[in-house]
Design an enzyme around this catalytic site. Structure first.
Site, mmCIF file in Angstrom:
data_model
loop_
_atom_site.group_PDB
_atom_site.id
_atom_site.type_symbol
_atom_site.label_atom_id
_atom_site.label_comp_id
_atom_site.label_asym_id
_atom_site.label_seq_id
_atom_site.Cartn_x
_atom_site.Cartn_y
_atom_site.Cartn_z
ATOM 1 C CG HIS A 259 -2.182 -1.073 0.955
ATOM 2 N ND1 HIS A 259 -3.355 -0.804 0.438
ATOM 3 C CD2 HIS A 259 -2.051 -2.284 1.313
ATOM 4 C CE1 HIS A 259 -4.097 -1.849 0.618
ATOM 5 N NE2 HIS A 259 -3.266 -2.717 0.814
ATOM 6 C CG ASP B 298 0.005 9.513 0.481
ATOM 7 O OD1 ASP B 298 0.048 8.194 1.049
ATOM 8 O OD2 ASP B 298 -0.914 10.167 0.847
HETATM 9 C C1 GDG Z 1 -1.954 3.697 3.311
HETATM 10 C C2 GDG Z 1 -1.118 4.377 2.305
HETATM 11 C C3 GDG Z 1 -2.888 4.270 0.527
HETATM 12 C C4 GDG Z 1 -8.699 10.001 7.664
HETATM 13 N N1 GDG Z 1 -8.837 10.872 8.554
HETATM 14 C C5 GDG Z 1 -10.198 10.476 8.995
HETATM 15 C C6 GDG Z 1 -10.611 9.392 8.335
HETATM 16 N N2 GDG Z 1 -9.584 9.234 7.539
HETATM 17 C C7 GDG Z 1 -9.663 8.080 6.762
HETATM 18 C C8 GDG Z 1 -9.832 8.678 5.302
HETATM 19 C C9 GDG Z 1 -9.187 7.370 4.336
HETATM 20 C C10 GDG Z 1 -8.092 6.984 5.297
HETATM 21 O O1 GDG Z 1 -8.711 7.306 6.624
HETATM 22 C C11 GDG Z 1 -6.730 7.448 5.111
HETATM 23 O O2 GDG Z 1 -6.595 7.183 3.699
HETATM 24 P P1 GDG Z 1 -4.753 7.000 3.138
HETATM 25 O O3 GDG Z 1 -4.996 6.909 1.546
HETATM 26 O O4 GDG Z 1 -4.249 8.346 3.489
HETATM 27 O O5 GDG Z 1 -4.246 5.703 3.743
HETATM 28 P P2 GDG Z 1 -3.656 5.204 4.927
HETATM 29 O O6 GDG Z 1 -4.548 4.229 5.646
HETATM 30 O O7 GDG Z 1 -3.071 6.333 5.628
HETATM 31 O O8 GDG Z 1 -2.272 4.222 4.517
HETATM 32 C C12 GDG Z 1 -1.688 5.325 1.447
HETATM 33 C C13 GDG Z 1 -3.630 3.482 1.514
HETATM 34 O O9 GDG Z 1 -2.703 2.619 2.415
HETATM 35 C C14 GDG Z 1 -4.474 2.689 0.700
HETATM 36 O O10 GDG Z 1 -3.603 1.667 -0.094
HETATM 37 O O11 GDG Z 1 -3.644 5.450 -0.151
HETATM 38 O O12 GDG Z 1 -1.083 6.011 0.528
HETATM 39 O O13 GDG Z 1 -0.194 5.025 3.150
HETATM 40 O O14 GDG Z 1 -10.201 6.579 4.082
HETATM 41 O O15 GDG Z 1 -11.139 8.740 4.937
HETATM 42 N N3 GDG Z 1 -11.641 8.928 8.608
HETATM 43 C C15 GDG Z 1 -12.718 9.634 9.709
HETATM 44 N N4 GDG Z 1 -12.270 10.452 10.301
HETATM 45 C C16 GDG Z 1 -11.216 11.213 10.122
HETATM 46 O O16 GDG Z 1 -10.651 12.196 10.787
HETATM 47 N N5 GDG Z 1 -13.779 8.984 9.721
#
Ligand code: GDG
Length: 729
Positions: free
Chosen positions: A165, A372
């Protein structure tokens, strides 16, 4: 198909203990939220750490297990100490910074590496406990990169997929890791390795080539007697969940509330976990500059900065938190006015409907990670814009930028770029916003997380079938026994054996491949067996073959069929009238390519010229080889020559000369009741095709071939030839 076993560090459910009671809550993060709807619709079991200490009482663990199983989850219990070392140290302070291009933050400690190995083994044990024949295993992310190989060693022929990821870095960074080879080998235990983008997949393939010497073809790597496939699967989101929530009354209410707070102000939004890879400080700095350069937006613009707490026990994250607090304070202090706070800063996780309401109200999403893997927030923002308005600003170094070409992409290190993009976004006509959104939304709706997961699983199944097909052609134990029996029962045997790549492995310079004593002894024994005729079928020149094998009672074919020398004869025979004048015209072209491609060189034989690029950078070599073939094509038709692309070589020679034609000489000479041909490249295909149906034909390497069987390596060829000499049972 059996069950799908999804394996990730964290389960989609986290268990907390509050006042002595166990509480089960959905886990945060892109993987958990993205896949949770998919796995419930599938015959799946999710295996991972629920947040419970291994040292907890048996009763607690039993209770956790029982409850989780009802939700198709299976717990892996790790002790807090293990989690601190494996996750807190190795994952968070070695892999995470290095893979996100922050090598200066990476630390390397032997003890945390051991903890990583041991945690992967604990996961492996848990999977072995529940795995049943027919189950498919899908391992997720950088916490478990050793697991695929561990599983392959413990389970009989499992189907294993792996998805990373986060980015896979360029070899220049990956090679810094002391345990790089172990990691690559661990991943190669998978049938399919998926990445978000082709760029990451390319980096992985380059690392495999650099560290293990395995080449790839169309994303397929042949490692030993298995194929691993590498491909890009850009992860999608649960589109309908966001679009559907965005129109819910509770979200409408939240949006109204936000409207009352922001009044007519424009809103810029960012949502990230607290992490230095997310570029939060640079973003704030650029926002400050934007206000300075565009005073007309003062009072009229609010930046909503949501930062979700993360890895707070790691010092670097605590420091980042302080720096963000200070910078927000400085900008608000400098630009704020009574009734207007430029930055609304929330250091917490917001509930899902509030998040969607923020997505809906924000005129601009400012997503500027330094690196990212994908970034799902960018996609979620787009899916929530049911009103057809809103502009996404996205770093080009986020995986999502590869798909979202209609976003405004920026270089995060260039403040002016961010400042200009903000202005552009805030002033973009609504028609243009709608058009850009429409294109991106259509793409996201189609390739949503469900489609992404199905695509991965379908490709995994296809790879596994490919493995099975290869298995059918691979010379298995029973076929080998039959071959040996036929050999032993025969009286007149004819064996065509290629040399390089068949009896010995390839080396970087051809003159270094001197036959080892084992090979000479083997050939000598086989050739002295009554009724045997051994023909060495090589691309090498006749002098080299005489030097190496002149003392053995074997026949020889040199230069891929130009020269023949039956055993016991004094002279080499030429296969037919051939010319060599063309060489003067062709040689300068090959030399030009040798000069332009470091590590390559021209080899000259009596009736052929060969451009060899085994020691060159393989991508450059392949590119140049294609150019060279095109370059030569026009020229050679007039000269009655053939241009052949082989294993790291381009060879030019007279038309109509090949090993197959040369082999006919022996076939015509007398009747044989056992014929075997073994070779490793395209020049041997002519031999395979030219032999009668009854012949045993074997191609070294797991590629498609006219031969009846494949065998994985030259070592296995030697083992087979040794077996031929063994006395009959
Ligand atoms: C990896 C990789 C890749 C965030 N703040 C809140 C909240 N979120 C949810 C978002 C989103 C998720 O968390 C974060 O998504 P990311 O894409 O940043 O992914 P990560 O889990 O950090 O990490 C990344 C991902 O895996 C998938 O392959 O995209 O590059 O690092 O869904 O909505 N949700 C809520 N409140 C928040 O304050 N409810």
């Amino acid at each position: 198909m059996g069950r799908l076993l999804i394996v990730s560090n964290r389960l989609p459910v986290t268990v907390h203990r509050k006042r002595g009671q166990l509480h089960f809550e959905p886990s945060a993060g892109g993987l958990a939220t993205g896949l949770s709807s998919f796995y419930r619709s599938y015959n799946a079991l999710w295996i991972g750490w629920p947040g419970v200490d291994r040292k907890d009482s048996v009763a607690t663990k039993d209770e956790v297990k029982e409850k989780l199983l009802k939700d198709n989850c299976y717990p892996v219990f790790l002790s807090q100490k293990e989690v601190d070392e494996y996750y807190g140290k190795f994952c968070s302070t070695t892999i995470w910074p290095l893979f996100h291009y922050f090598p200066q933050y990476a630390s390397y400690s032997q003890s945390s590496w051991h903890a990583y190995e041991s945690a992967n083994r604990t996961f492996c044990d848990a999977i072995v406990e529940v795995w049943e024949q027919g189950d498919t295993i899908w391992v997720h992310d950088f916490h478990l990169m050793l697991l695929p190989q561990m599983l392959r060693e413990r389970l009989p022929d499992p189907t294993i997929g792996f998805f990373l990821h986060i980015p896979f870095p360029s070899i220049e960074l990956f090679r810094l890791l002391p345990w790089r080879t172990e990691i690559v080998n661990g991943l190669l235990g998978s049938d399919l390795i998926g990445f978000h983008t082709w760029e990451y997949a390319g980096h992985f393939l380059a690392s495999v080539r650099f560290l293990l010497g395995y080449d790839s073809w169309m994303g397929k790597i042949v490692a030993g007697d298995r194929i691993s496939r590498v491909d890009a699967f850009p992860m999608g989101i649960d589109y309908e969940r966001f679009a559907g929530t965005a129109i819910k009354p509770e979200v409408e209410k939240e949006v109204d509330k936000l409207d009352r707070s922001f009044k007519d102000r424009r809103v810029v939004l960012s949502v990230d976990r607290l992490d230095y890879t997310k570029g939060i400080l640079r973003r704030l700095q650029a926002f400050g500059q934007f206000l300075e350069k565009n005073p007309q937006y003062r009072q009229n613009l609010t930046f909503v900065l949501v930062v979700v707490p993360s890895r707070t026990m790691v010092a670097r994250y605590a420091l980042l938190k302080r720096q963000i607090d200070e910078m927000v304070g400085a900008i608000n202090g400098k630009h704020g006015a009574i009734g207007w706070t430029p930055i609304w800063y929330m250091y917490r996780s917001v509930p899902f409907p509030s998040l969607v309401a923020l997505y809906r109200r924000a005129d601009v999403a400012l997503i500027t990670p330094v690196r990212d893997g994908m970034n799902l927030v960018a996609k979620e923002y787009l899916a929530s814009r049911i009103d057809g308005r809103g502009v996404l600003i996205l770093s080009e170094t986020a995986g999502a930028a590869k798909e979202l070409g209609e976003a405004l992409t920026i270089n995060v290190n260039n403040d002016d770029d961010i400042v200009n993009a903000l202005k552009h976004a805030l002033e973009m006509p609504e028609g243009e916003q709608a058009e850009r959104l429409r294109i991106m939304q259509r793409r996201l709706r189609r390739y949503n997380v469900q489609r992404w997961a199905e695509d991965f699983i379908e490709t995994l199944m296809a790879t596994s079938r490919l493995q099975e097909d290869m298995g059918v052609k691979t010379l298995g134990t029973q076929t080998r026994r039959k071959l040996v029996k036929c050999y032993q029962q025969a009286h007149r045997r004819l064996l065509f054996l290629d040399y390089d790549g068949t009896l010995v492995s390839f080396v970087s310079r051809p003159e270094k491949a001197v036959p080892p004593q084992e090979v000479l002894d083997l050939l000598s024994t086989l050739a002295s067996e009554p009724g045997n005729e051994i023909v060495l079928t090589s691309g090498r020149d006749k002098e080299t073959l005489d030097n190496w094998f002149g003392h053995l009672p074997v026949s020889k074919i040199a230069e891929h069929g130009v020269w023949l020398r039956p055993r016991g004869t004094e002279q080499w025979e030429m296969i037919g009238p051939l010319t060599a004048e063309w060489k003067d015209e062709v040689r300068p072209i090959l030399e030009l390519y040798a000069d332009r491609t470091p590590g390559s060189f021209v080899e000259e034989k009596d009736f052929s010229l060969v451009w060899q690029y085994r020691r060159s950078d393989s991508r450059l070599g392949e590119l140049r080889a294609r150019e060279l073939v095109l370059h030569l094509e026009g020229l050679t038709t007039n000269l009655d020559l053939q241009v052949l692309e082989g294993n790291k070589v381009v060879e030019v020679k007279n038309s109509g000369v090949n090993k197959g034609r040369a082999a006919l000489r022996w076939l015509a000479a007398e009747e044989h009741d056992f014929i075997l041909a073994i070779g490793d490249d395209w020049t041997d295909e002519d031999t395979f095709k030219g032999l009668p149906d009854s012949a045993w034909t074997i191609r070294v390497g797991l590629t498609s071939t006219a031969a009846k069987y494949n065998i994985s390596s030259h070592n296995k060829v030697l083992a087979l030839l040794h077996e031929l000499q063994a006395p009959e049972d």
